[in-house]
Design a protein around this motif. Structure first.
Motif: not given
Length: 827
Positions: A230-253
């Motif tokens: 599906q076309t949205d699958f790789l886009y979803m994977v990209e968004r999950v990767d971005i969220c992982i990087e963001y949460l690693k940089a803001h672990r104090y949330f």
């Protein structure tokens, strides 16, 4: 500005410039009464008056009237006529009408003055003209003042205009300042509103990262393997990767760690889906291709289509998914590297299951047990190279990583041929065959596949439809062939050592090997143009003009050069240096022992033949050693004994009989004090001794009778001088039978005959053994010096004997050198 205003107030008091009237005139007193002047104006008038006290004469008077008029009387108008007027006190008398010229001035009378009234009228006109001329500077001053007043008016108008402009600028500046204050106030209000609005926006943007988890979980829970397409699958994977990087940089949330773990689980699930889809597609395709290949009568073209084209047909669908898996595995190796390794393993297992049967058939078709080793190596390695090239290209279409696993897979494919090729190489006994095998392998390694060009990635966009540029580089076929090449080089090295031990160190010369100089004489005979020579494989290092006529060399020299030429291009420099050192040293020892065998023959010339044999072959061996640089240093190469020419001049200019060190240097060898710890040092020492023996053997038959007679004369003189002190005097030297003049003359004649006979024979042998003319000239120079030194001892002894009877017969040093040189040059 304040200094100008009083001037403007005085303007109405300024006098108006009077216009002169022809009939109404104003006097000075009336002028002063009507227009009183200020102090400044009075000072200006006084200055003008002082400057015009000596008023110049008016233009109405001419130069001639000034010169003719008496100084005590006022000047009278001059009636222009050609005749001069007298200098008396009486006015001049008018001249006749015939002698007068026409009037040339406006004040001149138009008609002759005849009555007193006409004179008075004319004089009144002149008086008015003089008065008008005297008042001209006043009129000019008044005009100047009027101009200054006009200028002052203009300046006042400009000042008023500037004041108006400045007032306008001031009003504009006040307007701009007010507008700036308004803008500042508006900006401050906007900043305050922004500060109030930012917290809700930031909170909303931060919540988006947490809300993405629900969307990703819902998509991953969707059933079916087609989810990854599906076309949205790789886009979803990209968004999950971005969220992982963001949460690693803001672990104090709050709850950031919990969400981070869930996102990582989502990423692992997504990559697992990609792996499962890839493995499933690969297995299905492999089963289909294997089934097609098992059918009968499948052509080679059909096999290539099934093995490569069919696999490339699924790369547009799988390559983007594998690219995402590789990129995530590189970013998160601890969680995802195992999935990527499983993909690599599945790929290699599938490819190996399809290729092994075909590969075994190809190797069986080469008939490894009966085919020539060189042909087997060339055909087998060429096939493997093409196979590995195709496999490498196909792997690049799927993956962008896994280079180590790829080379391990291709090495495993090559082992099927190496298992048959390696025993053949290790049991090969022919040195030339091993060299040809090394040549084939090195040629294949040189022709490595060039690295494919990569396109630079676009950092500003994410292209999910096309795979990213490949990072594997080009295929290094040398990495796959290196193992076989090392086996061939190892076998080549040990076989060369065996040849050196058996055919150089333990070589026993046969009688035909020592048939010198007969072998050299036979080699100079012209050969037939139909003679067929064996093909030789010699390195460029041994293709020198001085290494010709190899058929006349001693067998150990031939074998040494042949072995070294075979090894030079195929083994490492350090290994070649060791084996070259050993081969040259053993060859030198064999030459020395063979030279001793030649010298022990019963013939009279055997000793000279043995020494010349040794000199000839040591020079060849020395040149080979210099070209090989067996010491591993960048030594100067003496190609064709080129260093000999520079040393000849210094040697021929010396007057000593024999200088071994000078001879040593003339042959291109180091000085005696240099101690080179290699095989060349031993060659130089043996060559030095052999050259000394050759020079001694060539000069001894010619000079020995003279030296023996001279030694006998010196011994007799010594004994006679010793006995004269003890008893009666002994007989004179010339009274001895062996010291008579006839005997001395006979010795001189015998010396000439020996030079003509023996020296020519020696020169012929030198040129027969030593083909290089420069080497012959060096040795001949020392032979001639030895001959001249031997004769000069005889000459010095008999010069004063026999009452000088032999002075006319003996040679001088220059004449003897010339004669010996002529004898040597005739050969």
């Amino acid at each position: 500005m304040s200094a100008v205003k009083p001037v403007a107030q005085r303007r109405p008091a300024a006098p108006v410039t009077p216009t002169p009237q022809p009939r109404a005139q104003v006097t000075l007193e009336e002028w002063e009464a009507k227009a009183p002047l200020s102090d400044l104006a009075l000072r200006s008038v006084a200055a003008v008056q002082a400057a015009s006290e000596k008023t110049p004469l008016p233009l109405k008077t001419t130069k001639s009237s000034i010169e003719d008029t008496d100084t005590s009387r006022p000047a009278t108008p001059n009636l222009r006529h050609p005749a001069k007027v007298g200098s008396g006190s009486r006015p001049s008398t008018p001249t006749p009408a015939t002698a007068r010229t026409l009037s040339s001035h406006a004040l001149d009378p138009k008609q002759p003055i005849q009555t007193p009234q006409q004179f008075y009228d004319w004089f009144a006109q002149i008086d008015r003209s003089v008065a008008h001329s005297q008042e001209a500077h006043f009129r000019a001053h008044v005009a100047m003042l009027a101009g200054h007043l006009d200028t002052a008016d203009i300046l006042l108008e400009r000042v008023d205009e500037v004041e108006r402009e400045v007032d306008g600028m001031l009003e504009g500046w006040k307007s701009v300042e007010q507008s700036g204050r308004n803008i500042k106030d508006a900006c401050e209000r906007l900043l305050q509103e922004r500060v109030k609005l930012i917290p809700p926006l930031v909170a909303h943007s931060r919540l988006e990262y947490f809300q993405e988890l629900e969307h990703a979980t819902r998509m991953l829970n969707h059933p079916g393997e087609s989810l990854v397409l599906q076309t949205d699958f790789l886009y979803m994977v990209e968004r999950v990767d971005i969220c992982i990087e963001y949460l690693k940089a803001h672990r104090y949330f709050k709850e950031a760690e919990v969400y981070l773990l869930r996102f990582q689980q989502c990423m692992t699930r997504a990559m697992t889906l990609i792996k499962m889809f890839f493995v499933g597609s690969l297995r299905a395709l492999t089963a289909d291709v294997s089934k097609r290949l098992s059918e009968k009568d499948v052509s080679a073209t059909a096999q290539m289509h099934l093995l490569y084209t069919r696999f490339r047909s699924i790369t547009p669908q799988l390559a983007p998914l594998l690219g995402e898996l590789e990129r995530r595995a590189a970013a998160h190796p601890e969680e995802l590297s195992t999935l990527l390794s499983e993909c690599h393993s599945a790929y290699f297992i599938a490819r190996k299951s399809l290729l092994v049967g075909r590969l075994m058939e190809e190797i069986k078709g080469l008939d490894p047990t009966h085919t020539e080793l060189v042909e087997l190596t060339s055909a087998g390695c060429s096939y493997l190279k093409q196979l590995c090239t195709d496999e490498f290209s196909l792997f690049r279409d799927f993956f962008n990583s896994g280079e180590d696993q790829l080379y391990a897979y291709m090495e495993n494919l090559c082992d099927y041929l190496y298992d048959d090729l390696r025993p053949r190489i290790l049991h090969e006994t022919r040195l030339t065959t091993l060299c040809e095998v090394c040549t084939v392998l090195q040629a294949l390694m040189v022709l490595d596949v060039a690295e494919l060009p990569d396109e630079p990635p676009d950092e500003l966009s994410v292209n999910l439809e096309h795979p990213k540029p490949r990072g594997l580089g080009g295929l290094r076929i040398s990495h796959l062939l290196q193992m076989v090449l090392q086996d061939a080089q190892t076998r080549l090295f040990f076989k060369a050592q065996a040849v050196i031990q058996s055919e150089i160190r333990n070589y026993i010369p046969r009688p035909e090997d020592l048939a010198y100089p007969d072998k050299l004489i036979a080699a100079r005979k012209p050969t037939s143009q139909f003679d067929i020579k064996e093909k030789e494989s010699v390195s460029r290092l041994f293709q020198l003009p001085s290494l010709d006529n190899k058929e006349t060399w001693f067998p150990t020299v031939q074998k040494t050069i042949w072995v070294l030429s075979q090894l030079h291009d195929y083994v490492k420099p350090a290994v070649f240096e060791d084996i070259a050192q050993e081969a040259i040293s053993l060859c030198r020892q064999s030459l020395v022992s063979s030279s001793n065998i030649l010298c022990q023959r019963n013939t009279s010339a055997s000793t000279l033949d043995g020494e010349l044999f040794l000199v000839r072959h040591l020079l060849i061996l020395k040149e080979v050693a210099n070209n090989l640089s067996v010491t591993g240093k960048e030594a100067t190469r003496h190609t064709d004994l080129g260093g000999m020419t520079d040393a000849l001049t210094s040697i021929l200019n010396k007057t000593t009989a024999l200088l071994p060190e000078a001879l040593f240097a003339s042959l291109g060898m180091p000085r005696g004090h240099e101690n080179a710890p290699d095989a060349r040092h031993d060659i130089d020492q043996d060559l030095k001794r052999a050259c000394q023996n050759v020079i001694s053997l060539c000069s001894k038959p010619v000079c020995d009778p003279l030296r023996e007679w001279v030694d006998r004369v010196r011994a007799f003189n010594a004994s006679r001088s010793a006995s004269s002190n003890l008893g009666p005097p002994n007989p004179l030297l010339t009274e001895q039978p062996w010291a008579r003049q006839s005997i001395a003359e006979e010795l001189h004649n015998s010396f000439i005959e020996a030079c003509e006979r023996d020296l020519k024979i020696f020169v012929t042998k030198l040129r027969l053994y030593l083909e290089d003319s420069r080497t012959v000239s060096v040795l001949l120079a020392h032979v001639k010096e030895a001959v001249v030194d031997g004769y000069m001892g005889y000459r010095d002894t008999v010069w004063n004997m026999y009452a000088g009877g032999l002075k006319g017969l003996l040679f001088s040093e220059e004449s003897l050198k010339e004669r010996v040189g002529v004898i040597c040059a005739l050969q």
